[in-house]
Design a protein around this motif. Structure first.
Motif, PDB file in Angstrom:
ATOM      1  N   VAL A   1      36.087  48.332  39.507  1.00  0.00           N
ATOM      2  CA  VAL A   1      36.610  47.962  40.823  1.00  0.00           C
ATOM      3  C   VAL A   1      36.300  46.496  41.115  1.00  0.00           C
ATOM      4  N   ASP A   2      35.071  46.054  40.834  1.00  0.00           N
ATOM      5  CA  ASP A   2      34.688  44.657  41.051  1.00  0.00           C
ATOM      6  C   ASP A   2      35.524  43.707  40.204  1.00  0.00           C
ATOM      7  N   ILE A   3      35.774  44.072  38.949  1.00  0.00           N
ATOM      8  CA  ILE A   3      36.597  43.242  38.062  1.00  0.00           C
ATOM      9  C   ILE A   3      38.002  43.104  38.637  1.00  0.00           C
TER      10      ILE A   3
ATOM     11  N   LYS B   1      32.440  51.454  39.406  1.00  0.00           N
ATOM     12  CA  LYS B   1      32.338  50.395  40.418  1.00  0.00           C
ATOM     13  C   LYS B   1      32.450  49.011  39.778  1.00  0.00           C
ATOM     14  N   GLU B   2      31.980  48.878  38.531  1.00  0.00           N
ATOM     15  CA  GLU B   2      32.128  47.614  37.811  1.00  0.00           C
ATOM     16  C   GLU B   2      33.604  47.294  37.601  1.00  0.00           C
TER      17      GLU B   2
ATOM     18  N   ASP C   1      38.312  53.693  44.193  1.00  0.00           N
ATOM     19  CA  ASP C   1      37.926  54.425  42.989  1.00  0.00           C
ATOM     20  C   ASP C   1      38.206  55.909  43.195  1.00  0.00           C
TER      21      ASP C   1
ATOM     22  N   LEU D   1      38.973  43.423  41.810  1.00  0.00           N
ATOM     23  CA  LEU D   1      38.946  42.621  43.035  1.00  0.00           C
ATOM     24  C   LEU D   1      38.825  41.131  42.729  1.00  0.00           C
ATOM     25  N   LYS D   2      38.037  40.779  41.710  1.00  0.00           N
ATOM     26  CA  LYS D   2      37.835  39.370  41.362  1.00  0.00           C
ATOM     27  C   LYS D   2      39.005  38.756  40.616  1.00  0.00           C
ATOM     28  N   ASN D   3      39.795  39.566  39.921  1.00  0.00           N
ATOM     29  CA  ASN D   3      40.807  39.027  39.015  1.00  0.00           C
ATOM     30  C   ASN D   3      42.243  39.398  39.367  1.00  0.00           C
TER      31      ASN D   3
END
Length: 137
Positions: free
Chosen positions: A16-18, A13-14, A30, A20-22
Motif C-alpha cells: 500500500v505504501d509503495i 501495508k508495505e 488493502d 501511494l508513493k509511486n
C-alpha cells in the motif's frame, strides 16, 4: 496482513505504501484478507476523475467534444494502465493484474482492483483470484 511471498513473508501495508508513493491513486484500501488466501495481496484503488481529466488533456484529448461513455472508457483504460505500471516498483519475482470495474459518481473516481502474488503462483491462478475479488466488491 502478512502474505507468503515465495520463501519470505511481506506485509501488505508495505505494498500500500509503495502504491501511494509511486502513483496517482488517491484512495488505496488493502482488501487482502477478503481473498481468503495467504499468498495474495489485493488492493482496491481509486483515482479521481479530475486527475484523469488532466492526463487526458495533456495527451491532447478534447473532453467537451466526447460522449460520457467514451470518456468513461478512456478513464478505465488509463486507470488499468497506471495500475499495471505499478508492477515496475513491486518486489522482484512478483506478478500483478489489475482491472478497473466502476465509475463512482458520488466520489467522481474510477475504482480498480489490483492483485499481486509471487510468480510461482502463476497468471492463471492470479486471474481467478482477480475475478473472485471483482465479485466481492
Amino acid at each position: 496482513m502478512y502474505v507468503v511471498f515465495g520463501d519470505r513473508v511481506i506485509d501488505s501495508k508495505e505494498i500500500v505504501d509503495i502504491i501511494l508513493k509511486n502513483s496517482c491513486f488517491d484512495n488505496v484500501e488493502d482488501i487482502s484478507s477478503r481473498s481468503k488466501r495467504e499468498d495474495i495481496v489485493a488492493i482496491n484503488l481509486s483515482i479521481s476523475a479530475k486527475t484523469l481529466n488532466e492526463i487526458l488533456e495533456e495527451d491532447g484529448y478534447e473532453l467537451e467534444n466526447e460522449e460520457l461513455e467514451d470518456i468513461l472508457s478512456e478513464y478505465m483504460d488509463i486507470a488499468d494502465t497506471m495500475a499495471m505500471e505499478l508492477e515496475e516498483v513491486m518486489p522482484q519475482e512478483s506478478i500483478c493484474m489489475a482491472y478497473s470495474y466502476r465509475y463512482d459518481e458520488v466520489e467522481e473516481s474510477i475504482k480498480t482492483i489490483f492483485v499481486l502474488s509471487h510468480e510461482e503462483l502463476g497468471n492463471r491462478k492470479l486471474k481467478d483470484v482477480l475475478t473472485r475479488m471483482l465479485n466481492l466488491v
